[in-house]
Write a protein that holds these residues in place. Structure first.
Motif, PDB file in Angstrom:
ATOM      1  N   ASP A 131       0.806  -1.221   0.000  1.00 47.35           N
ATOM      2  CA  ASP A 131       0.000   0.000   0.000  1.00 47.35           C
ATOM      3  C   ASP A 131       0.840   1.272   0.000  1.00 47.35           C
ATOM      4  O   ASP A 131       0.285   2.375   0.036  1.00 47.35           O
ATOM      5  CB  ASP A 131      -0.909   0.036   1.231  1.00 47.35           C
ATOM      6  CG  ASP A 131      -2.030  -0.978   1.165  1.00 47.35           C
ATOM      7  OD1 ASP A 131      -2.584  -1.175   0.072  1.00 47.35           O
ATOM      8  OD2 ASP A 131      -2.354  -1.571   2.215  1.00 47.35           O
ATOM      9  N   ARG A 134      -0.180   4.472  -1.880  1.00 45.91           N
ATOM     10  CA  ARG A 134      -1.546   4.958  -1.775  1.00 45.91           C
ATOM     11  C   ARG A 134      -1.655   6.179  -0.850  1.00 45.91           C
ATOM     12  O   ARG A 134      -0.740   6.497  -0.089  1.00 45.91           O
ATOM     13  CB  ARG A 134      -2.466   3.843  -1.276  1.00 45.91           C
ATOM     14  CG  ARG A 134      -2.662   2.749  -2.304  1.00 45.91           C
ATOM     15  CD  ARG A 134      -3.586   1.659  -1.816  1.00 45.91           C
ATOM     16  NE  ARG A 134      -4.898   2.177  -1.445  1.00 45.91           N
ATOM     17  CZ  ARG A 134      -5.905   1.390  -1.063  1.00 45.91           C
ATOM     18  NH1 ARG A 134      -5.734   0.069  -1.015  1.00 45.91           N
ATOM     19  NH2 ARG A 134      -7.068   1.913  -0.737  1.00 45.91           N
ATOM     20  N   THR A 135      -2.794   6.830  -0.918  1.00 51.25           N
ATOM     21  CA  THR A 135      -3.092   7.976  -0.071  1.00 51.25           C
ATOM     22  C   THR A 135      -3.697   7.497   1.237  1.00 51.25           C
ATOM     23  O   THR A 135      -4.543   6.593   1.255  1.00 51.25           O
ATOM     24  CB  THR A 135      -4.087   8.918  -0.778  1.00 51.25           C
ATOM     25  OG1 THR A 135      -3.531   9.329  -2.027  1.00 51.25           O
ATOM     26  CG2 THR A 135      -4.394  10.129   0.072  1.00 51.25           C
ATOM     27  N   GLN A 157     -11.685   2.661  -4.151  1.00 50.09           N
ATOM     28  CA  GLN A 157     -10.751   1.818  -3.393  1.00 50.09           C
ATOM     29  C   GLN A 157     -10.198   0.700  -4.260  1.00 50.09           C
ATOM     30  O   GLN A 157      -9.007   0.355  -4.164  1.00 50.09           O
ATOM     31  CB  GLN A 157     -11.467   1.248  -2.169  1.00 50.09           C
ATOM     32  CG  GLN A 157     -11.792   2.311  -1.129  1.00 50.09           C
ATOM     33  CD  GLN A 157     -12.838   1.855  -0.125  1.00 50.09           C
ATOM     34  OE1 GLN A 157     -13.604   0.914  -0.369  1.00 50.09           O
ATOM     35  NE2 GLN A 157     -12.890   2.532   1.001  1.00 50.09           N
ATOM     36  N   GLU A 160      -7.558   2.279  -6.470  1.00 47.55           N
ATOM     37  CA  GLU A 160      -6.337   2.575  -5.728  1.00 47.55           C
ATOM     38  C   GLU A 160      -5.481   1.326  -5.552  1.00 47.55           C
ATOM     39  O   GLU A 160      -4.259   1.366  -5.704  1.00 47.55           O
ATOM     40  CB  GLU A 160      -6.682   3.175  -4.361  1.00 47.55           C
ATOM     41  CG  GLU A 160      -7.104   4.623  -4.407  1.00 47.55           C
ATOM     42  CD  GLU A 160      -5.937   5.526  -4.763  1.00 47.55           C
ATOM     43  OE1 GLU A 160      -4.945   5.549  -4.011  1.00 47.55           O
ATOM     44  OE2 GLU A 160      -6.012   6.197  -5.806  1.00 47.55           O
ATOM     45  N   ARG A 164      -1.945   0.937  -7.834  1.00 46.79           N
ATOM     46  CA  ARG A 164      -0.781   1.399  -7.065  1.00 46.79           C
ATOM     47  C   ARG A 164      -0.093   0.331  -6.211  1.00 46.79           C
ATOM     48  O   ARG A 164       0.892   0.638  -5.551  1.00 46.79           O
ATOM     49  CB  ARG A 164      -1.191   2.561  -6.168  1.00 46.79           C
ATOM     50  CG  ARG A 164      -1.940   3.659  -6.904  1.00 46.79           C
ATOM     51  CD  ARG A 164      -2.040   4.940  -6.102  1.00 46.79           C
ATOM     52  NE  ARG A 164      -3.002   5.866  -6.681  1.00 46.79           N
ATOM     53  CZ  ARG A 164      -2.802   6.558  -7.791  1.00 46.79           C
ATOM     54  NH1 ARG A 164      -1.665   6.423  -8.460  1.00 46.79           N
ATOM     55  NH2 ARG A 164      -3.744   7.375  -8.251  1.00 46.79           N
TER      56      ARG A 164
END
Length: 296
Positions: A131, A134-135, A157, A160, A164
């Motif tokens: 992850d 990710r943001t 989601q 994402e 990423r």
């Protein structure tokens, strides 16, 4: 301490009744440690079929999985417990990040706990996992999900994750050897859009991380969710990610009836770039999260 030792030290299972959620073949609390019930979204046989040949999950033969006592498909934990009643503690390792509605899930956990019952969470630190690109999840993300009550990950989601997800070398991050980690095969913006569109148009669900946290962001975000009265928990203990590890730990205590604070003084910040257990300031935010009744 390893994850199991931390869990046992936190919930003290001997002489108490508890539930471990989603243990699969690696339970943190063993049958011999105390009165423990294992819960999952599927039965043991169905889990074995689901994970058969699953590259990311590894080999999970029927005999290796724990025997599931409580099947949570279409029912809350409290409903699954039924006449057994509430329990002293709940353990959930690498669970909360998969949930479309973490706030609703926390409320469900609270419903299944005695007053002052404990919820022990092990949560992946996004800086050291796939992850990393990710943001961070925000309070707004959690509040929005708590109002819309989704049953599966949103197209955003899903995008994402598939656009990423990277092959992170956690040891390299801890050593300060920053690099551009490669995407997983079959991932990238185009794949993300394809999967997101499929979920939007055809419905259904897919297993991705719906939320991503660092230790600092988790304390900040959950602290604010607690402060505005959405969940009846307070932080009892918090262990940030230790050197060489990829997860952090939170011990939450059920505190039904405590009034929310009038003002939430939590400042989210991203500590993603730094290979550190937590950015400065998480202790003060944790202290604030404990003082639910203090309006300062």
């Amino acid at each position: 301490m390893d994850s199991r030792q931390r869990t046992l030290a936190a919930v003290r299972p001997h002489g108490r009744t508890g539930v471990e959620l989603g243990p699969l073949d690696r339970p943190l609390v063993h049958r011999g440690d105390g009165d423990i019930l294992y819960a999952d979204h599927l039965s043991t046989d169905d889990l074995a079929r689901k994970y058969a040949g699953h590259a990311a999950a590894g080999p999970r033969a029927r005999g290796a999985l724990v025997e599931v006592d409580l099947v949570l498909d279409r029912q809350t934990l409290a409903q699954a417990l039924g006449d057994r009643g509430s329990v002293d503690y709940i353990v959930a390792s690498h669970v909360i990040e998969h949930l479309p509605d973490p706030v609703g899930w926390l409320r469900d956990c609270a419903e299944a706990l005695h007053e002052d019952g404990l919820l022990f969470l092990a949560v992946p630190d996004m800086r050291f996992t796939f992850d990393r690109g990710r943001t961070l999840t925000t309070v707004g993300d959690l509040v929005g999900a708590s109002l819309t009550r989704p049953t599966g990950p949103s197209p955003a989601q899903v995008y994402e994750h598939f656009s990423r997800a990277v092959q992170v070398d956690a040891k390299a991050v801890w050593a300060g050897r920053e690099t551009r980690f490669p995407l997983f095969t079959g991932h990238g913006p185009e794949a993300g859009l394809e999967h997101a569109r499929r979920i939007h148009e055809a419905g259904g669900t897919i297993d991705v991380h719906c939320s991503v946290f660092t230790p600092d962001s988790f304390v900040s975000v959950l602290g604010e969710v607690i402060a505005i009265g959405l969940v009846p928990f307070a932080f009892a203990e918090f262990t940030p990610t230790q050197p060489g590890e990829i997860e952090f730990f939170a011990l939450m205590r059920k505190c039904e009836g405590l009034a929310p604070v009038k003002r939430a003084a939590f400042t989210p910040r991203s500590d993603r770039p730094a290979p550190r257990p937590a950015a400065p300031g998480w202790r003060s935010r944790l202290s604030n999260a404990r003082r639910l009744g203090d309006p300062r």
